[in-house]
Motif scaffolding. Sequence first.
Motif, mmCIF file in Angstrom:
data_model
loop_
_atom_site.group_PDB
_atom_site.id
_atom_site.type_symbol
_atom_site.label_atom_id
_atom_site.label_comp_id
_atom_site.label_asym_id
_atom_site.label_seq_id
_atom_site.Cartn_x
_atom_site.Cartn_y
_atom_site.Cartn_z
ATOM 1 N N ALA A 258 5.842 -44.750 -59.166
ATOM 2 C CA ALA A 258 6.492 -45.357 -60.333
ATOM 3 C C ALA A 258 6.878 -44.294 -61.351
ATOM 4 C CB ALA A 258 5.570 -46.395 -60.966
ATOM 5 N N GLU A 259 5.998 -43.286 -61.532
ATOM 6 C CA GLU A 259 6.315 -42.204 -62.463
ATOM 7 C C GLU A 259 7.547 -41.430 -62.007
ATOM 8 O OE1 GLU A 259 6.028 -39.954 -65.845
ATOM 9 O OE2 GLU A 259 4.915 -41.784 -65.288
ATOM 10 N N GLY A 260 7.656 -41.211 -60.690
ATOM 11 C CA GLY A 260 8.843 -40.527 -60.173
ATOM 12 C C GLY A 260 10.116 -41.316 -60.410
ATOM 13 N N HIS A 261 10.048 -42.639 -60.224
ATOM 14 C CA HIS A 261 11.224 -43.478 -60.484
ATOM 15 C C HIS A 261 11.598 -43.454 -61.964
ATOM 16 C CE1 HIS A 261 11.708 -45.094 -56.473
ATOM 17 N NE2 HIS A 261 10.426 -45.445 -56.420
ATOM 18 N N TYR A 262 10.584 -43.479 -62.825
ATOM 19 C CA TYR A 262 10.871 -43.426 -64.259
ATOM 20 C C TYR A 262 11.535 -42.094 -64.646
ATOM 21 C CZ TYR A 262 8.354 -47.712 -65.471
ATOM 22 O OH TYR A 262 7.958 -49.021 -65.604
ATOM 23 N N GLN A 263 11.071 -41.021 -64.038
ATOM 24 C CA GLN A 263 11.669 -39.720 -64.345
ATOM 25 C C GLN A 263 13.119 -39.653 -63.878
ATOM 26 O OE1 GLN A 263 9.106 -36.760 -62.638
ATOM 27 N NE2 GLN A 263 7.436 -37.110 -64.121
ATOM 28 N N ARG A 264 13.389 -40.174 -62.679
ATOM 29 C CA ARG A 264 14.775 -40.193 -62.202
ATOM 30 C C ARG A 264 15.652 -41.064 -63.090
ATOM 31 N NH1 ARG A 264 12.183 -39.795 -57.111
ATOM 32 N NH2 ARG A 264 11.985 -42.068 -56.948
ATOM 33 N N SER A 265 15.094 -42.186 -63.544
ATOM 34 C CA SER A 265 15.848 -43.035 -64.461
ATOM 35 C C SER A 265 16.150 -42.313 -65.769
ATOM 36 C CB SER A 265 15.056 -44.320 -64.730
ATOM 37 O OG SER A 265 15.729 -45.132 -65.676
ATOM 38 N N GLN A 266 15.178 -41.554 -66.247
ATOM 39 C CA GLN A 266 15.377 -40.792 -67.485
ATOM 40 C C GLN A 266 16.462 -39.724 -67.303
ATOM 41 O OE1 GLN A 266 11.847 -38.875 -68.873
ATOM 42 N NE2 GLN A 266 12.807 -38.024 -70.688
ATOM 43 N N ARG A 267 16.432 -39.022 -66.175
ATOM 44 C CA ARG A 267 17.455 -38.006 -65.931
ATOM 45 C C ARG A 267 18.854 -38.615 -65.836
ATOM 46 N NH1 ARG A 267 13.367 -35.847 -62.474
ATOM 47 N NH2 ARG A 267 14.329 -36.857 -60.681
ATOM 48 N N LEU A 268 18.933 -39.784 -65.244
ATOM 49 C CA LEU A 268 20.244 -40.443 -65.150
ATOM 50 C C LEU A 268 20.745 -40.861 -66.525
ATOM 51 C CD1 LEU A 268 19.561 -42.593 -61.969
ATOM 52 C CD2 LEU A 268 21.150 -40.692 -62.131
ATOM 53 N N LEU A 269 19.845 -41.373 -67.361
ATOM 54 C CA LEU A 269 20.241 -41.726 -68.717
ATOM 55 C C LEU A 269 20.660 -40.491 -69.506
ATOM 56 C CD1 LEU A 269 17.586 -44.437 -69.671
ATOM 57 C CD2 LEU A 269 19.991 -44.798 -69.166
ATOM 58 N N GLN A 270 20.021 -39.380 -69.253
ATOM 59 C CA GLN A 270 20.407 -38.151 -69.936
ATOM 60 C C GLN A 270 21.799 -37.698 -69.516
ATOM 61 O OE1 GLN A 270 17.228 -35.449 -69.019
ATOM 62 N NE2 GLN A 270 15.859 -36.262 -70.615
ATOM 63 N N LYS A 271 22.186 -37.975 -68.264
ATOM 64 C CA LYS A 271 23.545 -37.662 -67.840
ATOM 65 C C LYS A 271 24.576 -38.495 -68.581
ATOM 66 C CE LYS A 271 22.599 -36.007 -63.157
ATOM 67 N NZ LYS A 271 22.905 -36.196 -61.714
ATOM 68 N N VAL A 272 24.169 -39.717 -68.986
ATOM 69 C CA VAL A 272 25.102 -40.612 -69.682
ATOM 70 C C VAL A 272 25.157 -40.288 -71.162
ATOM 71 C CG1 VAL A 272 25.621 -43.012 -70.248
ATOM 72 C CG2 VAL A 272 24.748 -42.428 -67.981
ATOM 73 N N TYR A 273 24.001 -40.193 -71.809
ATOM 74 C CA TYR A 273 23.946 -40.039 -73.262
ATOM 75 C C TYR A 273 23.705 -38.602 -73.717
ATOM 76 C CZ TYR A 273 23.544 -45.086 -73.082
ATOM 77 O OH TYR A 273 23.775 -46.420 -72.828
ATOM 78 N N GLY A 274 23.488 -37.690 -72.759
ATOM 79 C CA GLY A 274 23.236 -36.319 -73.140
ATOM 80 C C GLY A 274 21.772 -36.091 -73.502
ATOM 81 N N THR A 275 21.445 -34.833 -73.807
ATOM 82 C CA THR A 275 20.075 -34.459 -74.167
ATOM 83 C C THR A 275 20.070 -33.714 -75.495
ATOM 84 O OG1 THR A 275 20.263 -32.372 -72.961
ATOM 85 C CG2 THR A 275 19.399 -34.257 -71.743
ATOM 86 N N PHE A 276 18.917 -33.723 -76.128
ATOM 87 C CA PHE A 276 18.719 -32.986 -77.371
ATOM 88 C C PHE A 276 17.870 -31.747 -77.073
ATOM 89 C CE2 PHE A 276 20.587 -36.127 -79.985
ATOM 90 C CZ PHE A 276 20.258 -37.363 -79.426
ATOM 91 N N ALA A 277 18.357 -30.955 -76.141
ATOM 92 C CA ALA A 277 17.545 -29.812 -75.694
ATOM 93 C C ALA A 277 17.297 -28.823 -76.821
ATOM 94 C CB ALA A 277 18.244 -29.117 -74.518
ATOM 95 N N GLU A 278 18.330 -28.500 -77.571
ATOM 96 C CA GLU A 278 18.172 -27.502 -78.629
ATOM 97 C C GLU A 278 17.263 -28.015 -79.734
ATOM 98 O OE1 GLU A 278 21.992 -26.470 -79.938
ATOM 99 O OE2 GLU A 278 22.617 -25.499 -78.071
ATOM 100 N N SER A 279 17.486 -29.263 -80.147
ATOM 101 C CA SER A 279 16.650 -29.810 -81.215
ATOM 102 C C SER A 279 15.215 -29.986 -80.762
ATOM 103 C CB SER A 279 17.225 -31.141 -81.687
ATOM 104 O OG SER A 279 17.249 -32.070 -80.613
ATOM 105 N N GLN A 280 15.044 -30.397 -79.486
ATOM 106 C CA GLN A 280 13.691 -30.537 -78.972
ATOM 107 C C GLN A 280 13.005 -29.177 -78.905
ATOM 108 O OE1 GLN A 280 12.007 -33.200 -78.272
ATOM 109 N NE2 GLN A 280 13.648 -34.662 -78.704
#
Length: 307
Positions: A131-153
């Motif tokens: 389940a954790e792996g599926h959640y991580q893949r879901s998070q990565r896919l959402l990041q492809k759509v909405y982008g990431t805050f890598a610099e701010s993070q």
Amino acid sequence: MANNWRLMLQLLPLYLSLYHLFQVPQIVILVLHLFCGEDFTYDLNSLEQDPKPVVELLKATESERGNWMMVGAHYRRIGNTRAAISVIETLISFMTAQGVAEGDLKPAFLLLSGCETDMAKRVKSVRPSDAEGHYQRSQRLLQKVYGTFAESQQSRRVSISRPLHSVQPQQVPHSISINDTIPNEGSPINARLERELRSWRKERDEQSTLLAELRAAKRKLEDDFTYECRSRRRLLRDFDDLQKELGNARKMEDHALSQVKREVDARRKAEEVAWTEKGMRQELQHLFEQYTTTSLGEFINTMKSEE
């Protein structure tokens, strides 16, 4: 075509909400394909559990992205999440091979993220690691759509991990460090998020309006149905009363017919008695006349003999 595809994806949550609202038992969606210069339709309810045949069909017909999305959404709706993931992943690889940018495949990433979330919820109680792996893949896919805050993070992690004693007094910022983690108002990320937020709010308002109209129409139909039921019960009661009256009328008719028959029989008997009495009276009158004539002749003869 891209605008139609985005509109179709935006209407997909509304379609699913209406499906659960009215509890439709079975919905047939027809997908239009172009094959050898001819159009034909495909019944999604006849799909197999294995998505390979329909995937090969979509590839062979070079179908548009909307048809792929409809097939994947149908698999997800019927609970075959693995097939939905396979269809959407094939769509992404197929469109990427044709030179379509990932920015134009955001709806596919969103649907794939939702499928990964469904898989995580399904195996959460049995296999938490999966389940954790599926959640991580879901998070990565959402990041492809909405982008990431890598610099701010990264800046936030640096500010948090830096010890306080390492900061010189003149290096202490006058503002709160959390402001450094918030994007500026004029940043592209903030502008994009605001556009997305306005878009979703507008869509929510439209769906709320449409849902209110549907609920009003549903209430009106329920009122009409209640009125029809009451009218039907009233008509049934009237029909039962008419049937009872008809039964009583038939009983009275039978009684009247039997009474008429009895009266006819009594009249016939009375006529027979009258005819019998008339015959007897005529016979007695004839005998009386004969007797009277005979007695008168004898009296005359007696008088003559006495003279």
